[in-house]
Design an enzyme around this catalytic site. Structure first.
Site, PDB file in Angstrom:
ATOM      1  N   HIS A  50       0.841  -1.201   0.000  1.00 53.40           N
ATOM      2  CA  HIS A  50       0.000   0.000   0.000  1.00 53.40           C
ATOM      3  C   HIS A  50       0.879   1.255   0.000  1.00 53.40           C
ATOM      4  CE1 HIS A  50      -2.724  -2.976   2.103  1.00 53.40           C
ATOM      5  NE2 HIS A  50      -3.495  -2.559   1.123  1.00 53.40           N
ATOM      6  N   LYS A  87      -1.053  -6.971  -7.836  1.00 54.09           N
ATOM      7  CA  LYS A  87      -1.257  -8.265  -7.177  1.00 54.09           C
ATOM      8  C   LYS A  87      -2.696  -8.746  -7.353  1.00 54.09           C
ATOM      9  CE  LYS A  87      -1.431  -9.220  -2.712  1.00 54.09           C
ATOM     10  NZ  LYS A  87      -2.585 -10.142  -2.571  1.00 54.09           N
ATOM     11  N   SER A 104      -2.279  -8.262   3.159  1.00 54.48           N
ATOM     12  CA  SER A 104      -2.732  -8.066   4.543  1.00 54.48           C
ATOM     13  C   SER A 104      -3.055  -9.406   5.192  1.00 54.48           C
ATOM     14  CB  SER A 104      -3.967  -7.168   4.567  1.00 54.48           C
ATOM     15  OG  SER A 104      -3.675  -5.933   3.952  1.00 54.48           O
TER      16      SER A 104
END
Ligand code: PAF
Length: 279
Positions: free
Chosen positions: A36, A148, A185
């Site tokens: 991010h 991704k 994450s």
């Protein structure tokens, strides 16, 4: 750095700053990591004002998925976003983005049922809906997404083109750990043993790139070699291995420049994805 909770506040901000600077939007579900950070940096490099949205979007999770336990790290996310150059955070409640009685959804037909959409029914409908809401509220010049989630990128590009939205979609490269694992994450769910086995995904990606670089372009061979790499790991259950046209997510028999090679697999209870755009 401003923190906005309502779409009205976000829109007011965007309209106010737009006269003097390009507006960038980085949509996220929080639990921000270096991937991010690279999106926010890219946004800050090309836009004078950058908003980061932090919203764990319930409509893109299936009934048995990890919506409830998805990591929520708001304070750390704000600190990271500010350090990377964000000027505003948009962190709405579920009720703000899905008001009582909400009945409007965005469905990108066809694309939404391929790759991740095949094993996560309704996932891309949720993604397209929330991204449409974010783009309509923020009216950004550019919005930044990671490669991704390559299938997600195809869905969003199609949606933006079909709805004639004015935002340019910018796709940034996958960020990896030193050992190759693509940042996600969800990596925090992995046990140490699972994390080691998860490296098979990036190994499969690298092996595919190596095969293509020596002229092996048959999709069936690329898929079979990747399958063997993943199948060698006891904790891995393959979801898909696909060689597709990136824009349409339709399978191809022979890879060509720009073809997407994508894998998804369960590592223990955690579903991970990885991919490469073949050269
Ligand atoms: O990629 C994500 O984090 C999410 O799918 C997105 C684009 C923020 C929509 O909720």
């Amino acid at each position: 750095m401003d923190i906005f909770r309502t779409t009205a506040e976000l829109r007011r901000w965007s309209r106010a700053v737009r006269s003097s600077a390009a507006v960038g939007l980085v949509p996220t579900m929080g639990a921000l990591h270096a991937g991010h950070a690279s999106l926010i940096r890219a946004a800050a490099a090309s836009c004078g004002q950058v908003a980061v949205s932090i919203f764990v979007n319930p409509t893109q999770f299936g009934p048995n998925e990890d919506y409830g336990r998805y990591p929520r790290t708001f304070d750390a996310d704000c600190a990271l976003a500010e350090a990377e150059g964000a000027s505003a955070i948009f962190a709405p409640t579920v009720e703000e983005l899905y008001p009582a009685g909400a009945a409007t959804f965005v469905e990108v037909e066809g694309l939404s049922n391929r790759l991740d959409g095949a094993s996560r029914p309704g996932h891309f409908r949720g993604v397209a809906t929330v991204v449409a809401k974010l783009l309509i509220a923020a009216e950004p010049d550019r919005a930044f997404f990671g490669q991704k989630d390559a299938a997600q990128v195809s869905v969003i590009r199609r949606m933006v083109a079909d709805l004639r939205l004015a935002t340019e979609i910018v796709v940034c490269p996958i960020v990896r750990e030193a050992d190759g694992l693509a940042l996600s994450s969800r990596n925090i769910y992995l046990s140490p043993a699972e994390r080691t086995q998860a490296l098979a995904l990036s190994r499969a990606v690298r092996q595919t790139e190596a095969l293509v670089s020596v002229g092996e372009l048959r999709a069936s061979t690329l898929i079979e070699v990747a399958r063997q790499i993943l199948a060698a790991e006891s904790e891995i259950r393959i979801d898909y291995i696909e060689v597709v046209t990136w824009a349409t997510l339709e399978p191809v028999e022979v890879a060509e420049p720009g073809t997407l090679f994508a894998v998804a697999a369960w590592v223990g209870a955690t579903r991970l994805i990885d991919n490469t755009i073949l050269g």
